[in-house]
Motif scaffolding. Structure first.
Motif, PDB file in Angstrom:
ATOM      1  N   LYS A  43       5.222   4.144  -7.450  1.00  0.00           N
ATOM      2  CA  LYS A  43       4.257   3.999  -6.351  1.00  0.00           C
ATOM      3  C   LYS A  43       4.602   2.785  -5.495  1.00  0.00           C
ATOM      4  O   LYS A  43       4.474   2.815  -4.273  1.00  0.00           O
ATOM      5  CB  LYS A  43       2.839   3.808  -6.909  1.00  0.00           C
ATOM      6  CG  LYS A  43       2.202   5.079  -7.412  1.00  0.00           C
ATOM      7  CD  LYS A  43       0.771   4.763  -7.806  1.00  0.00           C
ATOM      8  CE  LYS A  43       0.232   5.772  -8.801  1.00  0.00           C
ATOM      9  NZ  LYS A  43      -0.966   5.274  -9.479  1.00  0.00           N
ATOM     10  N   MET A  44       5.013   1.698  -6.158  1.00  0.00           N
ATOM     11  CA  MET A  44       5.396   0.491  -5.410  1.00  0.00           C
ATOM     12  C   MET A  44       6.631   0.777  -4.539  1.00  0.00           C
ATOM     13  O   MET A  44       6.709   0.331  -3.398  1.00  0.00           O
ATOM     14  CB  MET A  44       5.717  -0.673  -6.363  1.00  0.00           C
ATOM     15  CG  MET A  44       4.537  -1.196  -7.142  1.00  0.00           C
ATOM     16  SD  MET A  44       3.213  -1.847  -6.096  1.00  0.00           S
ATOM     17  CE  MET A  44       3.889  -3.407  -5.536  1.00  0.00           C
ATOM     18  N   TYR A  58       2.961   7.753   2.177  1.00  0.00           N
ATOM     19  CA  TYR A  58       2.144   6.809   1.406  1.00  0.00           C
ATOM     20  C   TYR A  58       0.832   6.575   2.152  1.00  0.00           C
ATOM     21  O   TYR A  58       0.818   6.007   3.244  1.00  0.00           O
ATOM     22  CB  TYR A  58       2.865   5.477   1.194  1.00  0.00           C
ATOM     23  CG  TYR A  58       2.123   4.622   0.191  1.00  0.00           C
ATOM     24  CD1 TYR A  58       2.306   4.801  -1.169  1.00  0.00           C
ATOM     25  CD2 TYR A  58       1.164   3.706   0.600  1.00  0.00           C
ATOM     26  CE1 TYR A  58       1.582   4.077  -2.106  1.00  0.00           C
ATOM     27  CE2 TYR A  58       0.439   2.972  -0.324  1.00  0.00           C
ATOM     28  CZ  TYR A  58       0.657   3.164  -1.672  1.00  0.00           C
ATOM     29  OH  TYR A  58      -0.074   2.456  -2.595  1.00  0.00           O
ATOM     30  N   HIS A  66      -7.325  -2.836  -4.779  1.00  0.00           N
ATOM     31  CA  HIS A  66      -7.447  -4.201  -5.292  1.00  0.00           C
ATOM     32  C   HIS A  66      -8.859  -4.766  -5.265  1.00  0.00           C
ATOM     33  O   HIS A  66      -9.115  -5.823  -5.838  1.00  0.00           O
ATOM     34  CB  HIS A  66      -6.507  -5.130  -4.507  1.00  0.00           C
ATOM     35  CG  HIS A  66      -5.066  -4.762  -4.647  1.00  0.00           C
ATOM     36  ND1 HIS A  66      -4.483  -3.761  -3.913  1.00  0.00           N
ATOM     37  CD2 HIS A  66      -4.096  -5.236  -5.481  1.00  0.00           C
ATOM     38  CE1 HIS A  66      -3.222  -3.639  -4.260  1.00  0.00           C
ATOM     39  NE2 HIS A  66      -2.946  -4.510  -5.216  1.00  0.00           N
ATOM     40  N   TRP A  79       1.430 -14.553  -6.367  1.00  0.00           N
ATOM     41  CA  TRP A  79       2.018 -13.217  -6.143  1.00  0.00           C
ATOM     42  C   TRP A  79       3.031 -13.301  -5.007  1.00  0.00           C
ATOM     43  O   TRP A  79       4.163 -12.831  -5.121  1.00  0.00           O
ATOM     44  CB  TRP A  79       0.892 -12.235  -5.816  1.00  0.00           C
ATOM     45  CG  TRP A  79       1.258 -10.784  -5.762  1.00  0.00           C
ATOM     46  CD1 TRP A  79       0.987  -9.829  -6.698  1.00  0.00           C
ATOM     47  CD2 TRP A  79       1.939 -10.092  -4.682  1.00  0.00           C
ATOM     48  NE1 TRP A  79       1.458  -8.604  -6.281  1.00  0.00           N
ATOM     49  CE2 TRP A  79       2.043  -8.733  -5.046  1.00  0.00           C
ATOM     50  CE3 TRP A  79       2.455 -10.484  -3.454  1.00  0.00           C
ATOM     51  CZ2 TRP A  79       2.637  -7.776  -4.230  1.00  0.00           C
ATOM     52  CZ3 TRP A  79       3.062  -9.531  -2.648  1.00  0.00           C
ATOM     53  CH2 TRP A  79       3.133  -8.198  -3.042  1.00  0.00           C
TER      54      TRP A  79
HETATM   55  C1  HEM Z   1      -2.647 -11.472  -6.776  1.00  0.00           C
HETATM   56  C2  HEM Z   1      -2.209 -10.429  -6.115  1.00  0.00           C
HETATM   57  C3  HEM Z   1      -2.115  -9.020  -6.672  1.00  0.00           C
HETATM   58  C4  HEM Z   1      -2.366  -8.537  -7.940  1.00  0.00           C
HETATM   59  C5  HEM Z   1      -2.772  -9.299  -9.183  1.00  0.00           C
HETATM   60  C6  HEM Z   1      -2.135  -7.106  -7.875  1.00  0.00           C
HETATM   61  C7  HEM Z   1      -2.308  -6.231  -8.942  1.00  0.00           C
HETATM   62  C8  HEM Z   1      -2.191  -4.869  -8.865  1.00  0.00           C
HETATM   63  C9  HEM Z   1      -2.499  -3.940  -9.940  1.00  0.00           C
HETATM   64  C10 HEM Z   1      -3.023  -4.328 -11.332  1.00  0.00           C
HETATM   65  C11 HEM Z   1      -2.258  -2.693  -9.490  1.00  0.00           C
HETATM   66  C12 HEM Z   1      -2.421  -1.379 -10.246  1.00  0.00           C
HETATM   67  C13 HEM Z   1      -3.751  -0.736  -9.909  1.00  0.00           C
HETATM   68  C14 HEM Z   1      -3.964   0.557 -10.694  1.00  0.00           C
HETATM   69  O1  HEM Z   1      -3.071   1.421 -10.704  1.00  0.00           O
HETATM   70  O2  HEM Z   1      -5.030   0.700 -11.303  1.00  0.00           O
HETATM   71  C15 HEM Z   1      -1.780  -2.825  -8.127  1.00  0.00           C
HETATM   72  C16 HEM Z   1      -1.395  -1.773  -7.340  1.00  0.00           C
HETATM   73  C17 HEM Z   1      -0.709  -1.916  -6.172  1.00  0.00           C
HETATM   74  N1  HEM Z   1      -0.516  -3.094  -5.489  1.00  0.00           N
HETATM   75 FE1  HEM Z   1      -1.171  -4.906  -6.027  1.00  0.00          FE
HETATM   76  N2  HEM Z   1      -1.747  -6.750  -6.624  1.00  0.00           N
HETATM   77  C18 HEM Z   1      -1.717  -7.894  -5.852  1.00  0.00           C
HETATM   78  C19 HEM Z   1      -1.352  -7.985  -4.521  1.00  0.00           C
HETATM   79  C20 HEM Z   1      -0.720  -6.980  -3.830  1.00  0.00           C
HETATM   80  C21 HEM Z   1      -0.163  -7.114  -2.500  1.00  0.00           C
HETATM   81  C22 HEM Z   1      -0.224  -8.388  -1.648  1.00  0.00           C
HETATM   82  C23 HEM Z   1       0.410  -5.908  -2.183  1.00  0.00           C
HETATM   83  C24 HEM Z   1       1.149  -5.460  -0.962  1.00  0.00           C
HETATM   84  C25 HEM Z   1       1.827  -6.272  -0.180  1.00  0.00           C
HETATM   85  C26 HEM Z   1       0.186  -5.029  -3.327  1.00  0.00           C
HETATM   86  C27 HEM Z   1       0.611  -3.723  -3.413  1.00  0.00           C
HETATM   87  C28 HEM Z   1       0.235  -2.822  -4.367  1.00  0.00           C
HETATM   88  C29 HEM Z   1       0.546  -1.403  -4.327  1.00  0.00           C
HETATM   89  C30 HEM Z   1       1.379  -0.687  -3.290  1.00  0.00           C
HETATM   90  C31 HEM Z   1      -0.063  -0.832  -5.449  1.00  0.00           C
HETATM   91  C32 HEM Z   1      -0.008   0.649  -5.867  1.00  0.00           C
HETATM   92  C33 HEM Z   1      -1.236   1.357  -5.330  1.00  0.00           C
HETATM   93  C34 HEM Z   1      -1.156   2.863  -5.608  1.00  0.00           C
HETATM   94  O3  HEM Z   1      -0.448   3.559  -4.862  1.00  0.00           O
HETATM   95  O4  HEM Z   1      -1.777   3.308  -6.572  1.00  0.00           O
HETATM   96  N3  HEM Z   1      -0.496  -5.712  -4.297  1.00  0.00           N
HETATM   97  N4  HEM Z   1      -1.768  -4.150  -7.782  1.00  0.00           N
END
Ligand code: HEM
Length: 116
Positions: A43-44, A58, A66, A79
Protein backbone atom coordinates in the motif's frame (compact mmCIF):
# COMPACT_ATOMS: atom_id res chain seq x y z
CA UNK A 1 26.76 7.04 -7.45
CA UNK A 2 23.18 7.52 -6.30
CA UNK A 3 20.39 7.68 -8.86
CA UNK A 4 16.90 9.11 -8.70
CA UNK A 5 13.72 7.19 -7.76
CA UNK A 6 12.85 5.71 -11.14
CA UNK A 7 10.39 2.87 -10.69
CA UNK A 8 8.33 0.80 -8.26
CA UNK A 9 11.30 -1.37 -7.40
CA UNK A 10 13.06 1.77 -6.13
CA UNK A 11 9.94 2.62 -4.11
CA UNK A 12 9.93 -0.87 -2.59
CA UNK A 13 13.58 -0.40 -1.51
CA UNK A 14 12.69 3.00 -0.11
CA UNK A 15 9.74 1.71 1.91
CA UNK A 16 11.67 -1.35 3.15
CA UNK A 17 14.62 0.71 4.40
CA UNK A 18 12.28 3.32 5.90
CA UNK A 19 10.42 0.72 7.97
CA UNK A 20 13.73 -0.84 8.99
CA UNK A 21 14.50 2.53 10.64
CA UNK A 22 10.95 3.16 11.94
CA UNK A 23 10.88 -0.20 13.71
CA UNK A 24 14.13 0.67 15.52
CA UNK A 25 12.63 3.94 16.79
CA UNK A 26 11.22 3.42 20.27
CA UNK A 27 8.71 6.22 19.85
CA UNK A 28 7.34 5.13 16.46
CA UNK A 29 7.45 1.35 16.55
CA UNK A 30 4.47 0.89 18.93
CA UNK A 31 2.15 2.26 16.23
CA UNK A 32 3.09 -0.63 13.96
CA UNK A 33 2.78 -3.44 16.52
CA UNK A 34 -0.38 -4.87 14.96
CA UNK A 35 0.34 -3.99 11.36
CA UNK A 36 0.72 -6.73 8.79
CA UNK A 37 3.68 -5.55 6.72
CA UNK A 38 2.94 -7.99 3.91
CA UNK A 39 -0.14 -5.95 3.10
CA UNK A 40 1.01 -2.57 4.43
CA UNK A 41 4.22 -2.28 2.37
CA UNK A 42 2.47 -2.74 -1.01
CA UNK A 43 0.00 0.00 0.00
CA UNK A 44 2.87 2.36 0.81
CA UNK A 45 4.50 1.57 -2.54
CA UNK A 46 1.18 2.23 -4.30
CA UNK A 47 0.79 5.52 -2.43
CA UNK A 48 4.29 6.72 -3.33
CA UNK A 49 3.83 5.63 -6.93
CA UNK A 50 0.71 7.78 -7.03
CA UNK A 51 2.47 10.71 -5.30
CA UNK A 52 5.64 10.63 -7.40
CA UNK A 53 4.77 9.03 -10.73
CA UNK A 54 1.06 9.98 -10.70
CA UNK A 55 0.12 6.30 -11.11
CA UNK A 56 -3.68 6.23 -10.82
CA UNK A 57 -5.56 4.01 -8.40
CA UNK A 58 -4.62 5.20 -4.91
CA UNK A 59 -7.73 6.76 -3.39
CA UNK A 60 -7.36 6.22 0.36
CA UNK A 61 -7.94 9.27 2.56
CA UNK A 62 -4.71 9.46 4.57
CA UNK A 63 -6.18 11.79 7.14
CA UNK A 64 -8.88 9.23 7.97
CA UNK A 65 -6.28 6.44 8.25
CA UNK A 66 -4.23 8.37 10.83
CA UNK A 67 -7.00 10.28 12.57
CA UNK A 68 -7.50 7.77 15.39
CA UNK A 69 -3.77 7.46 16.17
CA UNK A 70 -2.60 9.35 19.28
CA UNK A 71 0.11 11.17 17.36
CA UNK A 72 2.19 13.97 18.82
CA UNK A 73 4.24 16.66 17.10
CA UNK A 74 7.53 14.95 18.01
CA UNK A 75 6.40 11.74 16.34
CA UNK A 76 5.67 13.54 13.11
CA UNK A 77 9.13 15.13 13.28
CA UNK A 78 10.72 11.73 13.94
CA UNK A 79 8.75 10.13 11.06
CA UNK A 80 9.82 12.89 8.68
CA UNK A 81 13.46 12.81 9.78
CA UNK A 82 13.62 9.05 9.12
CA UNK A 83 11.88 9.45 5.78
CA UNK A 84 14.35 12.15 4.68
CA UNK A 85 17.27 10.09 5.97
CA UNK A 86 16.08 7.09 3.92
CA UNK A 87 15.71 9.11 0.75
CA UNK A 88 19.14 10.73 1.19
CA UNK A 89 20.77 7.37 1.83
CA UNK A 90 19.39 5.81 -1.35
CA UNK A 91 18.55 8.47 -3.93
CA UNK A 92 19.38 11.79 -5.46
CA UNK A 93 17.44 13.78 -8.07
CA UNK A 94 14.14 15.51 -8.81
CA UNK A 95 11.92 12.60 -7.72
CA UNK A 96 13.89 12.20 -4.50
CA UNK A 97 13.30 15.88 -3.79
CA UNK A 98 9.62 15.57 -4.76
CA UNK A 99 9.18 12.65 -2.32
CA UNK A 100 10.70 14.66 0.54
CA UNK A 101 8.56 17.69 -0.30
CA UNK A 102 5.34 15.61 -0.52
CA UNK A 103 6.12 13.87 2.76
CA UNK A 104 6.68 17.20 4.48
CA UNK A 105 3.49 18.81 3.14
CA UNK A 106 1.37 15.77 4.05
CA UNK A 107 2.96 15.36 7.48
CA UNK A 108 2.45 19.03 8.33
CA UNK A 109 -1.16 18.88 7.07
CA UNK A 110 -1.89 15.77 9.11
CA UNK A 111 -0.15 17.19 12.14
CA UNK A 112 -2.19 20.39 12.06
CA UNK A 113 -5.44 18.38 11.89
CA UNK A 114 -4.55 15.60 14.33
CA UNK A 115 -2.35 17.09 17.06
CA UNK A 116 -4.44 19.04 19.51
C1 HEM B 1 4.17 9.90 13.11
C2 HEM B 1 3.77 9.74 11.87
C3 HEM B 1 3.07 8.50 11.33
C4 HEM B 1 2.79 7.30 11.94
C5 HEM B 1 3.14 6.83 13.33
C6 HEM B 1 2.08 6.51 10.94
C7 HEM B 1 1.59 5.23 11.16
C8 HEM B 1 0.83 4.52 10.27
C9 HEM B 1 0.20 3.23 10.54
C10 HEM B 1 0.26 2.47 11.87
C11 HEM B 1 -0.45 2.85 9.42
C12 HEM B 1 -1.25 1.58 9.20
C13 HEM B 1 -2.73 1.84 9.40
C14 HEM B 1 -3.56 0.57 9.24
O1 HEM B 1 -3.39 -0.14 8.23
O2 HEM B 1 -4.37 0.28 10.12
C15 HEM B 1 -0.22 3.88 8.43
C16 HEM B 1 -0.69 3.84 7.14
C17 HEM B 1 -0.26 4.67 6.15
N1 HEM B 1 0.50 5.80 6.32
FE1 HEM B 1 1.18 6.53 8.05
N2 HEM B 1 1.96 7.21 9.79
C18 HEM B 1 2.56 8.44 9.98
C19 HEM B 1 2.68 9.46 9.05
C20 HEM B 1 2.44 9.29 7.70
C21 HEM B 1 2.74 10.28 6.69
C22 HEM B 1 3.33 11.67 6.96
C23 HEM B 1 2.39 9.73 5.48
C24 HEM B 1 2.49 10.26 4.09
C25 HEM B 1 3.39 11.15 3.71
C26 HEM B 1 1.87 8.39 5.77
C27 HEM B 1 1.41 7.50 4.82
C28 HEM B 1 0.73 6.35 5.08
C29 HEM B 1 0.10 5.53 4.06
C30 HEM B 1 0.13 5.74 2.57
C31 HEM B 1 -0.54 4.48 4.74
C32 HEM B 1 -1.34 3.33 4.10
C33 HEM B 1 -2.81 3.69 4.09
C34 HEM B 1 -3.62 2.63 3.34
O3 HEM B 1 -3.62 2.66 2.09
O4 HEM B 1 -4.22 1.78 4.00
N3 HEM B 1 1.92 8.17 7.12
N4 HEM B 1 0.54 4.88 8.98
Amino acid sequence: MKTDILNENDLKNLVDLFYGLVLKDEDLKPFFRKINFETHIPKMVQFWSFAIFETPGYTTNLFQVHQHMPLRKEQFSAWLALFNQTIDELFEGPNALKAKQRAMVIALGMESKIVS
